[in-house]
Structures are given as structure tokens and as C-alpha cells.
Scaffold this motif. Structure first.
Motif, PDB file in Angstrom:
ATOM      1  N   ASP A 133      53.598  60.340  28.079  1.00 50.59           N
ATOM      2  CA  ASP A 133      54.059  61.708  27.793  1.00 50.59           C
ATOM      3  C   ASP A 133      54.805  61.721  26.467  1.00 50.59           C
ATOM      4  O   ASP A 133      55.985  61.360  26.405  1.00 50.59           O
ATOM      5  CB  ASP A 133      54.979  62.194  28.915  1.00 50.59           C
ATOM      6  N   PRO A 134      54.155  62.135  25.385  1.00 47.10           N
ATOM      7  CA  PRO A 134      54.817  62.130  24.076  1.00 47.10           C
ATOM      8  C   PRO A 134      55.928  63.164  23.939  1.00 47.10           C
ATOM      9  O   PRO A 134      56.689  63.118  22.973  1.00 47.10           O
ATOM     10  CB  PRO A 134      53.671  62.427  23.107  1.00 47.10           C
ATOM     11  N   THR A 135      56.035  64.102  24.906  1.00 48.74           N
ATOM     12  CA  THR A 135      57.129  65.077  24.876  1.00 48.74           C
ATOM     13  C   THR A 135      58.363  64.580  25.624  1.00 48.74           C
ATOM     14  O   THR A 135      59.356  65.299  25.702  1.00 48.74           O
ATOM     15  CB  THR A 135      56.695  66.422  25.481  1.00 48.74           C
ATOM     16  N   TRP A 149      59.159  61.467  18.873  1.00 48.90           N
ATOM     17  CA  TRP A 149      58.566  61.253  17.555  1.00 48.90           C
ATOM     18  C   TRP A 149      57.596  62.382  17.268  1.00 48.90           C
ATOM     19  O   TRP A 149      56.833  62.812  18.132  1.00 48.90           O
ATOM     20  CB  TRP A 149      57.842  59.903  17.505  1.00 48.90           C
ATOM     21  N   LEU A 150      57.647  62.871  16.054  1.00 46.14           N
ATOM     22  CA  LEU A 150      56.731  63.916  15.624  1.00 46.14           C
ATOM     23  C   LEU A 150      55.439  63.276  15.126  1.00 46.14           C
ATOM     24  O   LEU A 150      55.458  62.153  14.620  1.00 46.14           O
ATOM     25  CB  LEU A 150      57.372  64.756  14.526  1.00 46.14           C
ATOM     26  N   SER A 266      53.184  57.520   4.791  1.00 48.24           N
ATOM     27  CA  SER A 266      54.292  58.467   4.887  1.00 48.24           C
ATOM     28  C   SER A 266      55.241  58.005   5.997  1.00 48.24           C
ATOM     29  O   SER A 266      54.854  57.228   6.873  1.00 48.24           O
ATOM     30  CB  SER A 266      53.764  59.863   5.193  1.00 48.24           C
ATOM     31  N   PRO A 267      56.494  58.480   5.997  1.00 51.83           N
ATOM     32  CA  PRO A 267      57.448  58.040   7.026  1.00 51.83           C
ATOM     33  C   PRO A 267      57.208  58.716   8.370  1.00 51.83           C
ATOM     34  O   PRO A 267      56.477  59.706   8.483  1.00 51.83           O
ATOM     35  CB  PRO A 267      58.800  58.458   6.442  1.00 51.83           C
ATOM     36  N   SER A 268      57.845  58.167   9.396  1.00 49.41           N
ATOM     37  CA  SER A 268      57.874  58.785  10.718  1.00 49.41           C
ATOM     38  C   SER A 268      59.140  59.615  10.857  1.00 49.41           C
ATOM     39  O   SER A 268      60.153  59.339  10.211  1.00 49.41           O
ATOM     40  CB  SER A 268      57.850  57.719  11.814  1.00 49.41           C
ATOM     41  N   GLU A 269      59.083  60.632  11.720  1.00 51.32           N
ATOM     42  CA  GLU A 269      60.234  61.498  11.942  1.00 51.32           C
ATOM     43  C   GLU A 269      60.610  61.491  13.425  1.00 51.32           C
ATOM     44  O   GLU A 269      59.770  61.765  14.290  1.00 51.32           O
ATOM     45  CB  GLU A 269      59.941  62.922  11.491  1.00 51.32           C
ATOM     46  N   LEU A 270      61.866  61.187  13.691  1.00 52.34           N
ATOM     47  CA  LEU A 270      62.427  61.264  15.031  1.00 52.34           C
ATOM     48  C   LEU A 270      63.172  62.590  15.145  1.00 52.34           C
ATOM     49  O   LEU A 270      63.911  62.967  14.232  1.00 52.34           O
ATOM     50  CB  LEU A 270      63.380  60.101  15.277  1.00 52.34           C
TER      51      LEU A 270
END
Length: 307
Positions: A133-135, A149-150, A266-270
Motif C-alpha cells: 500500500d503506497p498510501t 514517498w511521492l 532526479s531526487p525522491s520526495e518524502l
């Protein structure tokens, strides 16, 4: 003129029953006390509300005029009281905070301190949610807010604030041909088998496979992973390499596994996310505490976009 809600409630009960005794029983008061309150209200209004002839009770024209307004005011107060009680209960409730991997970065203690200071009766509870569940529980309602994580699947259902931006790094077996590089260019990884998040993670799976940076070349999938432990074992066993946000590298950089920076990504965003239609005080309070913690953190992503 200051008419109390009790006066209107007593008036409405008599108007509906057209009988002082039955109205008193309904209100759990004595009949003399009820009659006294009605007389006091009539004196305030300067006109009788009921005609009483000893055998029956009827509304006067003034009573007829007052009744719909009394009902409206009583209904509005009932609605207000219900909302107030719900808000009070909300202040005492448990707030479920979803995480898939710990946000770390010193953020959780800072947010918790601010949140509990503002909502001392609330109980924030962390809930570990699997990578299926990515949410992190937002989609099925098992959590109220979540560190995710977006990108998020179904992004239009949520709002979020970015709490960290981190470069993507690659975890490799320590025997891998690229393991001794200081930096690995992503182009050198295109033909490598990759470990992928479950299909249910959709957009997030594509992000950590770097699908957008592959120039149309599909990734080679060496296996699927649904936890930190599975990731470590799969990398160490040579099933594939895996991209991670830099802050999560210590979770897998153990015996037999190395982590290296990757160029060309590109970077990851939390982010801290919540359901767009959830306006409960505790949810908004936790979001406010998070924003406050970010503002008080040196180097925090204060220029992060807000969804």
C-alpha cells in the motif's frame, strides 16, 4: 430581550402536545414549573402564547407566529451542539500515523512534541504499513495521516507537504562490478535486473525503477520486494539491484550490500499526506505541527511545493 433556549424548548413542547401535563412529562419537569416558565416567556414577549379555557389549550396568533421560529432555533442549536461534541471528541481521539519505513531525519520527535503540546488529550499512534500500500493506510482509512514517498496513486484524493528531498542511490551486492565506484551513472545500470515494488504501488514502483529516465527502454525485473528485510536479502543474494532514497540507505547497507550515489536521476520526495476531504481538528493539527517542525529545522525543505 434575552430568551433562553430552555424557554423555547418548553414552549415548543406545549405547542406540540397542547397539554401542559403531557408536555411536562415529556420534559421531565413538574407541571407547575412548566406553567411558570411559559408565563414568564409570555411576560417577556408582552402577549399570551396560549388560550387556556380549563379544558383545552390552543395557540394564540402570537404563539402560531413564534412556533416555526422556535423550532428552527432549537434545531440549529441541536446541530451546533452535535458539532461541538464531535469536535471535543476529536480532541481526545487517537490519531493514526502511517509509515512504511521510518521517516527518521529527526522529524517524528519534532512533530510529536509540537502536536502533543497543542493537543494534550490526543494520542498519536504510529502504524507500520507494508509496501503493498503506497498510501500507507490512507486509501482504506486505516490511517489518518501518513509519511509516504511521492508520487501517490490517486493523487487527486490527497493533499501533502514535502518534508524531504533526497537523491536516489543504488544498493548492490558487494561483489558487483560497480560496487567499488564512488558514483554510478544510471546509464551503466540500464541492463541490470532491478528489484521492484509490488504492482499495487504503480507510480511509486515506476519511480524507483526510474522508468522516466530510461529513454523508453523497459526495466529488467529481477524480483519484487515488499519490505526492508526482503530488499536486503534479495540484493545480497544477487537477485537484482535496487534504487532507494538516500535517507533509507542505512536500512539495507549491511553485510554483503553496498550503497552508491547514482548520477543522472532526479531526487525522491518524502511527504506527509492526508485525505483532501478530512478536515478533522487532529488531522489539521498534525499537519500544522509538521509545518512548524519543518520551519524550525535548519536546512528543511521550506521551499517545497505544497499540494
Amino acid at each position: 430581550m434575552d430568551v433562553h433556549g430552555r424557554d423555547l424548548r418548553y414552549f415548543a413542547a406545549v405547542a406540540e402536545q397542547l397539554n401542559f401535563t403531557r408536555a411536562a412529562e415529556r420534559l421531565f419537569v413538574s407541571q407547575p414549573a412548566l406553567s411558570k416558565q411559559i408565563r414568564a416567556l409570555e411576560q417577556q414577549l408582552g402577549a399570551p402564547l396560549f388560550d387556556r379555557d380549563g379544558r383545552s389549550v390552543r395557540l394564540t396568533p402570537v404563539g402560531e407566529a413564534l412556533l416555526p421560529h422556535a423550532r428552527q432555533l432549537l434545531a440549529a442549536w441541536e446541530a451546533a451542539y452535535t458539532d461541538v461534541e464531535a469536535a471535543k471528541a476529536g480532541q481526545r481521539a487517537t490519531l493514526a500515523i502511517g509509515i512504511s519505513t521510518s521517516p527518521g531525519r529527526g522529524l517524528l520527535p519534532a512533530v510529536r512534541a509540537r502536536f502533543t503540546a497543542a493537543h494534550p488529550a490526543a494520542k498519536p499512534v504510529l502504524r507500520q504499513i507494508g509496501w503493498l500500500d503506497p498510501t500507507a493506510g490512507l486509501a482504506d482509512g486505516s490511517t489518518d495521516v501518513a509519511f509516504v514517498w511521492l508520487p501517490l496513486p490517486g493523487a487527486d484524493r490527497y493533499e501533502w507537504v514535502v518534508v524531504a528531498r533526497e537523491p536516489r542511490v543504488v544498493a548492490l551486492p558487494d561483489s558487483h562490478r560497480l560496487a567499488r565506484r564512488d558514483v554510478v551513472e544510471f546509464a551503466e545500470l540500464l541492463d541490470e535486473p532491478f528489484l521492484a515494488l509490488p504492482e499495487s504501488a504503480r507510480a511509486l514502483r515506476d519511480h524507483f525503477l526510474a522508468v522516466d529516465e530510461r529513454g523508453g527502454r523497459p526495466p529488467v525485473i529481477g524480483g519484487e520486494i515488499a519490505s526492508t528485510e526482503e530488499t536486503y536479502e534479495a540484493v545480497r543474494g544477487g537477485d537484482g539491484v535496487v534504487l532507494l532514497a538516500a535517507g533509507n540507505a542505512p536500512l539495507v547497507a549491511h553485510e554483503g550490500v553496498v550503497v552508491r550515489p547514482v548520477g543522472g536521476l532526479s531526487p525522491s520526495e518524502l511527504a506527509l499526506a492526508w485525505r483532501r476531504d478530512d478536515i478533522r481538528p487532529l488531522v489539521r493539527g498534525y499537519v500544522a505541527a509538521c509545518r512548524s517542525a519543518l520551519a524550525g529545522t535548519a536546512g528543511g525543505p521550506m521551499d517545497s511545493p505544497r499540494k
